[in-house]
Design an enzyme around this catalytic site. Structure first.
Site, PDB file in Angstrom:
ATOM      1  N   ASP A  22       0.828  -1.215   0.000  1.00  0.00           N
ATOM      2  CA  ASP A  22       0.000   0.000   0.000  1.00  0.00           C
ATOM      3  C   ASP A  22       0.861   1.264   0.000  1.00  0.00           C
ATOM      4  O   ASP A  22       1.997   1.256   0.466  1.00  0.00           O
ATOM      5  CB  ASP A  22      -0.907  -0.028   1.245  1.00  0.00           C
ATOM      6  N   GLY A  23       0.298   2.341  -0.534  1.00  0.00           N
ATOM      7  CA  GLY A  23       0.940   3.654  -0.434  1.00  0.00           C
ATOM      8  C   GLY A  23       1.554   4.180  -1.725  1.00  0.00           C
ATOM      9  O   GLY A  23       2.215   5.221  -1.704  1.00  0.00           O
ATOM     10  N   ASN A  24       1.308   3.506  -2.840  1.00  0.00           N
ATOM     11  CA  ASN A  24       1.871   3.988  -4.114  1.00  0.00           C
ATOM     12  C   ASN A  24       1.340   5.382  -4.469  1.00  0.00           C
ATOM     13  O   ASN A  24       2.087   6.249  -4.907  1.00  0.00           O
ATOM     14  CB  ASN A  24       1.501   3.053  -5.267  1.00  0.00           C
ATOM     15  N   ARG A  35      -0.646   9.397  -9.570  1.00  0.00           N
ATOM     16  CA  ARG A  35      -0.682   8.121  -8.846  1.00  0.00           C
ATOM     17  C   ARG A  35      -0.001   6.980  -9.619  1.00  0.00           C
ATOM     18  O   ARG A  35       0.647   6.118  -9.048  1.00  0.00           O
ATOM     19  CB  ARG A  35      -2.136   7.728  -8.554  1.00  0.00           C
ATOM     20  N   HIS A  39       2.666   3.663  -8.815  1.00  0.00           N
ATOM     21  CA  HIS A  39       2.520   2.244  -9.154  1.00  0.00           C
ATOM     22  C   HIS A  39       3.740   1.761  -9.948  1.00  0.00           C
ATOM     23  O   HIS A  39       4.259   0.671  -9.727  1.00  0.00           O
ATOM     24  CB  HIS A  39       1.250   2.009  -9.980  1.00  0.00           C
ATOM     25  N   ARG A  73     -11.882   2.200  -8.849  1.00  0.00           N
ATOM     26  CA  ARG A  73     -11.038   3.391  -8.955  1.00  0.00           C
ATOM     27  C   ARG A  73     -11.264   4.058 -10.316  1.00  0.00           C
ATOM     28  O   ARG A  73     -11.837   3.438 -11.224  1.00  0.00           O
ATOM     29  CB  ARG A  73      -9.568   2.992  -8.797  1.00  0.00           C
ATOM     30  N   LEU A 133      10.959 -20.352  -4.909  1.00  0.00           N
ATOM     31  CA  LEU A 133       9.917 -19.513  -4.303  1.00  0.00           C
ATOM     32  C   LEU A 133       8.594 -19.601  -5.078  1.00  0.00           C
ATOM     33  O   LEU A 133       8.592 -19.537  -6.311  1.00  0.00           O
ATOM     34  CB  LEU A 133      10.402 -18.054  -4.285  1.00  0.00           C
ATOM     35  N   ARG A 196      -5.294  -1.949   8.680  1.00  0.00           N
ATOM     36  CA  ARG A 196      -6.469  -2.751   8.344  1.00  0.00           C
ATOM     37  C   ARG A 196      -6.093  -3.846   7.342  1.00  0.00           C
ATOM     38  O   ARG A 196      -5.025  -3.820   6.747  1.00  0.00           O
ATOM     39  CB  ARG A 196      -7.611  -1.874   7.825  1.00  0.00           C
ATOM     40  N   SER A 198      -8.253  -4.815   4.742  1.00  0.00           N
ATOM     41  CA  SER A 198      -8.774  -4.493   3.406  1.00  0.00           C
ATOM     42  C   SER A 198      -9.123  -5.726   2.564  1.00  0.00           C
ATOM     43  O   SER A 198      -8.725  -5.830   1.400  1.00  0.00           O
ATOM     44  CB  SER A 198      -7.798  -3.587   2.644  1.00  0.00           C
ATOM     45  N   GLU A 209       0.924 -13.331  12.253  1.00  0.00           N
ATOM     46  CA  GLU A 209       1.450 -12.177  12.983  1.00  0.00           C
ATOM     47  C   GLU A 209       1.370 -10.983  12.032  1.00  0.00           C
ATOM     48  O   GLU A 209       1.776 -11.076  10.873  1.00  0.00           O
ATOM     49  CB  GLU A 209       2.918 -12.420  13.396  1.00  0.00           C
TER      50      GLU A 209
HETATM   51  C1  IPE Z   1      -5.464  -2.762  -0.444  1.00  0.00           C
HETATM   52  O1  IPE Z   1      -5.136  -1.428  -0.555  1.00  0.00           O
HETATM   53  C2  IPE Z   1      -5.371  -3.427  -1.781  1.00  0.00           C
HETATM   54  C3  IPE Z   1      -4.040  -3.533  -2.341  1.00  0.00           C
HETATM   55  C4  IPE Z   1      -2.907  -3.164  -1.798  1.00  0.00           C
HETATM   56  C5  IPE Z   1      -3.973  -4.140  -3.622  1.00  0.00           C
HETATM   57  P1  IPE Z   1      -6.241  -0.290  -0.719  1.00  0.00           P
HETATM   58  O2  IPE Z   1      -5.494   0.978  -0.791  1.00  0.00           O
HETATM   59  O3  IPE Z   1      -7.149  -0.618  -1.831  1.00  0.00           O
HETATM   60  O4  IPE Z   1      -7.055  -0.417   0.654  1.00  0.00           O
HETATM   61  P2  IPE Z   1      -7.920   0.669   1.439  1.00  0.00           P
HETATM   62  O5  IPE Z   1      -8.911   1.206   0.463  1.00  0.00           O
HETATM   63  O6  IPE Z   1      -6.980   1.711   1.930  1.00  0.00           O
HETATM   64  O7  IPE Z   1      -8.523  -0.091   2.572  1.00  0.00           O
HETATM   65  C1  IPE Z   2      -1.436   0.312  -3.404  1.00  0.00           C
HETATM   66  O1  IPE Z   2      -1.250   1.666  -3.408  1.00  0.00           O
HETATM   67  C2  IPE Z   2      -1.574  -0.278  -4.787  1.00  0.00           C
HETATM   68  C3  IPE Z   2      -2.946  -0.656  -5.165  1.00  0.00           C
HETATM   69  C4  IPE Z   2      -3.980  -0.664  -4.381  1.00  0.00           C
HETATM   70  C5  IPE Z   2      -3.159  -1.055  -6.538  1.00  0.00           C
HETATM   71  P1  IPE Z   2      -2.473   2.661  -3.428  1.00  0.00           P
HETATM   72  O2  IPE Z   2      -2.800   2.965  -4.848  1.00  0.00           O
HETATM   73  O3  IPE Z   2      -3.598   2.156  -2.607  1.00  0.00           O
HETATM   74  O4  IPE Z   2      -1.839   3.937  -2.744  1.00  0.00           O
HETATM   75  P2  IPE Z   2      -2.515   4.905  -1.674  1.00  0.00           P
HETATM   76  O5  IPE Z   2      -3.013   4.032  -0.560  1.00  0.00           O
HETATM   77  O6  IPE Z   2      -3.600   5.632  -2.365  1.00  0.00           O
HETATM   78  O7  IPE Z   2      -1.396   5.784  -1.235  1.00  0.00           O
HETATM   79 MG    MG Z   3      -4.110   2.349  -0.664  1.00  0.00          MG
END
Ligand code: IPE
Ligand code: IPE
Ligand code: MG
Length: 253
Positions: A22-24, A35, A39, A73, A133, A196, A198, A209
């Protein structure tokens, strides 16, 4: 980094690590970029973590790449992600093969555009005999979708007379999940500061864990993985028992 690596007890590694990458989007926004730029850079982290996991001898690495809910999205982002997926697989399949990595996919493949599905199918076939792996990509995946699917398929078998209701046990359920044949993850990592699940591996994470870090996915590297594993190795996994019971077992065994 070597120092961290040396601290890891190689006899006590998780067999299966699952990661919510998460967080891209935030990483890119913080740099004033789109955004999709995030990615794009996230792929470098995938490469690095796959390599790090293989070097350590981790057996299963599951990466949450796209959730069922992510289809909602904005269209340009969904299309961008699909194109990135296809181009990445095309580029990486050779090195996966060279490193004896077997690719698996879990999720609702019927939702994927045909060009993405074809590319994936090809990569699955090319890597299917590899014994190192197991890289499991969760794509168009959600835990609720998976459980619903399992329930439907079990009901179907019962209806066809192939399965008796009384015979349904936890093993039956496991068999109908997308992860049948994989051990449950012992360690689940989520990057970028969200606490969370998700909709990720809802059944399989029962006793995992959980490790949360503020590091955004595009910044996540092997040393961050080592830190998570070290943290995991310091945990007491009780599985419902008391701490004293675990100590007694250790003395006996
Ligand atoms: C969870 O991240 C899904 C993936 C990392 C692929 P999201 O960014 O979609 O989750 P929420 O919306 O913050 O819960
Ligand atoms: C996770 O990063 C990658 C995917 C869910 C595809 P996000 O795109 O959710 O990045 P944030 O959470 O908005 O920073
Ligand atoms: Mg996210």
């Amino acid at each position: 980094m070597q120092e961290l690596l040396d601290k890891i007890n190689k006899e006590h590694l998780p067999r299966h690590i699952a990661i919510i990458m998460d967080g891209n989007g935030r990483w890119a926004k913080e740099k004033g970029e789109d955004r999709l730029f995030g990615h794009f850079h996230g792929v470098e982290s995938v490469r690095n973590i796959v390599e790090g996991s293989a070097e350590l001898g981790i057996e299963y690495l599951t990466l949450y790449a796209f959730s069922t809910e992510n289809w909602d999205r904005p269209e340009y982002e969904v299309v961008g992600l699909m194109e990135l997926l296809v181009s990445t697989i095309r580029k990486e399949v050779e090195s996966l093969n060279k490193n004896n990595i077997r690719l698996h996919v879990i999720g609702d493949m019927s939702m994927l555009p045909a060009y993405a599905k074809n590319e994936l199918d090809e990569a699955l076939t090319i890597t299917k005999n590899n014994t190192g792996l197991n890289l499991v990509m969760a794509l168009s995946y959600s835990g609720r979708w998976e459980l619903l699917n399992a329930v439907k398929n079990i009901a179907y078998e019962v209806k066809q007379g192939k399965l008796a209701v009384e015979a349904i046990d936890q093993d039956t359920l496991q068999r109908f999940l997308c992860t049948s044949g994989f051990p449950d993850p012992e360690l689940m990592i989520r990057t970028s500061g969200e606490y969370r699940i998700s909709n990720f591996l809802l059944y399989q994470l029962a006793y995992a864990e959980l490790y949360f870090t503020n590091v955004r996915w595009p910044d996540f590297r092997k040393e961050n993985l080592y830190e998570a594993i070290l943290d995991y190795q310091g945990r007491e996994r009780r599985f419902g028992k008391t701490g004293d019971q675990l100590q007694e077992n250790q003395v006996v065994s």
